[in-house]
Enzyme design. Structure first.
Site, PDB file in Angstrom:
ATOM      1  N   TYR A 169      -0.620   0.082  10.380  1.00  0.00           N
ATOM      2  CA  TYR A 169      -0.595  -0.523   9.033  1.00  0.00           C
ATOM      3  C   TYR A 169       0.302   0.183   8.116  1.00  0.00           C
ATOM      4  O   TYR A 169       0.861  -0.744   7.332  1.00  0.00           O
ATOM      5  CB  TYR A 169      -2.157   0.276   8.593  1.00  0.00           C
TER       6      TYR A 169
ATOM      7  N   SER B 198       0.832  -1.110   0.012  1.00  0.00           N
ATOM      8  CA  SER B 198      -0.202  -0.157  -0.031  1.00  0.00           C
ATOM      9  C   SER B 198       0.920   1.150  -0.128  1.00  0.00           C
ATOM     10  O   SER B 198       1.954   1.278   0.429  1.00  0.00           O
ATOM     11  CB  SER B 198      -0.670   0.071   1.130  1.00  0.00           C
TER      12      SER B 198
END
Length: 280
Positions: A154, A142
């Site tokens: 994350y 990502s």
């Protein structure tokens, strides 16, 4: 003739969202698919859809955060279909929390799924593919890896995934195993948890799925070690981290030398402030 005819692949977290779309698309391209998910019913539903359309599929229920359960989908693929040609590390967690109020239990759970889960599955797949003469591993990275406010765990996990992608690509190249990472943007439950820049509703998972089928197929035989950004409309390569010029040399750096270097030669090479550069 489908681009994945004769291939058998494992897709983790494939009961819903992007994983579900990847599984259905890979099956429509001719692949036999092992549908992994921590929840049994969604995985079985995807298997039923694939079989109902004339394809081959099997479910493997379990959490990739557990080393034994993470290896199970690879074993199922070998026993059910006699081979494994591809792995898509899609299973993942995401949450938002300020740095001063993050929860250690949530941090650990996220890292165990996003990082260790990908490593457990990838290690098992790499061993089987190495013995079988090759294959393709697709990891889920990502652009949050550059650092997303309120999502440090994350972001850190996706930075780790990007690093393991390149490391595996180099290590496995001589064994015929390609490894790439994708940075997808789609309207899913996970995307809706991103309170800063949620995906547009027209960026549905089915529009992202073709990039995964491409990377699993022989069409991408020359592509490895890449981080690929794909949205509903845009496709591009994400650059790897590397040293930036100029590289300054001094046999006796002191604090003032370093300060001068930052004020002069390095001033124009500094990265933009995080608030300016962050994007998903």
């Amino acid at each position: 003739m489908g681009v994945l005819d004769g291939k058998a692949v494992v897709i983790t977290g494939a009961g819903r969202g992007l994983g579900r779309a990847y599984a259905l698309h890979a099956a429509s391209c001719g692949a036999a698919v092992v549908v992994n998910d921590i929840d049994g019913q969604p995985a079985e539903d995807v298997v039923s859809l694939i079989r109902g359309a004339g394809g081959r599929a099997a479910a493997s229920i379990g959490s990739v955060a557990d080393p034994d359960q993470a290896r199970a989908p690879v074993r199922r693929c070998l026993t059910e279909f006699g081979r494994i040609d591809g792995l898509v590390n899609n299973a993942g967690l995401r949450y938002q929390a300020p740095a001063w109020d993050d929860d250690p239990a949530r941090m650990r759970a996220l890292i165990e799924v996003n990082v260790l889960g990908s490593m457990y599955c990838g290690s098992a797949a790499a061993a089987a593919m190495r013995s079988g003469g090759g294959g393709s591993i697709v990891n889920t990275a990502s652009l949050a890896m550059v650092g997303q406010p309120t999502a440090a765990a994350y972001s850190a996990s996706k930075g780790a995934v990007a690093s393991m992608t390149v490391a595996w690509a180099v290590e496995l190249a001589d064994h015929g195993v390609r490894v790439n990472g994708i940075c997808p943007v789609a309207w899913t439950r996970m995307a809706q948890a991103d309170t800063r820049t949620p995906s547009a509703p027209d960026q549905t998972p089915d529009r992202i799925a073709p990039i995964v089928s491409y990377l699993l197929s022989d069409l991408s035989s020359g592509v490895t070690g890449q981080l690929i950004r794909f949205t509903a409309a845009k496709l591009h390569i994400v650059s790897h981290h590397s040293a930036k010029d100029p590289v300054l040399r001094n046999d006796g750096w002191d604090v003032h030398d370093i300060a001068e270097a930052f004020d002069t030669h390095l001033a124009d090479t500094l990265e933009p402030p995080p608030a300016q550069k962050w994007t998903r």
